[in-house]
Design a protein around this motif. Sequence first.
Motif, mmCIF file in Angstrom:
data_model
loop_
_atom_site.group_PDB
_atom_site.id
_atom_site.type_symbol
_atom_site.label_atom_id
_atom_site.label_comp_id
_atom_site.label_asym_id
_atom_site.label_seq_id
_atom_site.Cartn_x
_atom_site.Cartn_y
_atom_site.Cartn_z
ATOM 1 N N ALA A 112 47.079 -6.964 20.987
ATOM 2 C CA ALA A 112 46.792 -7.112 19.554
ATOM 3 C C ALA A 112 45.737 -8.192 19.314
ATOM 4 N N PRO A 142 39.674 6.919 12.088
ATOM 5 C CA PRO A 142 40.015 6.247 13.343
ATOM 6 C C PRO A 142 38.766 5.828 14.131
ATOM 7 N N GLU A 177 38.862 2.501 20.602
ATOM 8 C CA GLU A 177 38.601 1.215 21.241
ATOM 9 C C GLU A 177 39.296 1.184 22.598
ATOM 10 N N GLN A 204 41.865 2.312 15.786
ATOM 11 C CA GLN A 204 42.227 1.602 14.561
ATOM 12 C C GLN A 204 41.525 2.260 13.390
ATOM 13 N N LEU A 238 47.934 0.935 13.867
ATOM 14 C CA LEU A 238 46.946 1.698 14.618
ATOM 15 C C LEU A 238 47.029 3.187 14.281
ATOM 16 N N ALA A 242 52.103 1.273 17.768
ATOM 17 C CA ALA A 242 51.018 1.715 16.876
ATOM 18 C C ALA A 242 51.421 1.504 15.422
ATOM 19 N N MET A 286 42.159 -6.872 20.168
ATOM 20 C CA MET A 286 41.600 -5.771 19.376
ATOM 21 C C MET A 286 40.485 -6.261 18.455
#
Length: 174
Positions: free
Chosen positions: A134, A80, A83, A72, A41, A36, A137
């Motif tokens: 990653a 935040p 997701e 995110q 994140l 994170a 995302m």
Amino acid sequence: MIPTPEFSRTHKADAIGRLPAQLQIAAEPEERAALAKRFGLAALDRLEADYGLTVEDGAITARGRVRAALAQPCVATGTPVPETIDSDFVLRFVVEREEAQAADELELDAEDCDTIGYDGHVIDMGEAVAETMALAMEPFPRAPDADAYLKEAGVLSEEQASPFAALLGLKDKT
């Protein structure tokens, strides 16, 4: 010196044929916290993958599914944005050659986008899964109130900032 990945799950290349047909990995809480931080994140509550490994044409192919639950920061508000990722992947690990490492330019086509170089001895599925997550995302996460926040801050929408918006404004005045 290359740092050790936060989520490392290695397999020796010469043992691929002796592994079970289906493998599963999951990141521990400390690993998720480190990932994170690396990926910026707000939270990474879950990261796991199911996959199989085969040797094809001198390369190791990993086929599987990555699942993650994360949050995110919104690009506008910083709040935040939750997701969920649930995505299939196919990765091809190929032995890196010194000539390729020293090359100034490397041309890629669509088939090369999921190719990962390795030393010929060990592949790291943990790092490959983290990178796959990653890439899956949302690149520009937006909170539901992002547009209102931006409007209040005086940021113009794309429609308002376009050259045609000024022309439309003139039309309304006539």
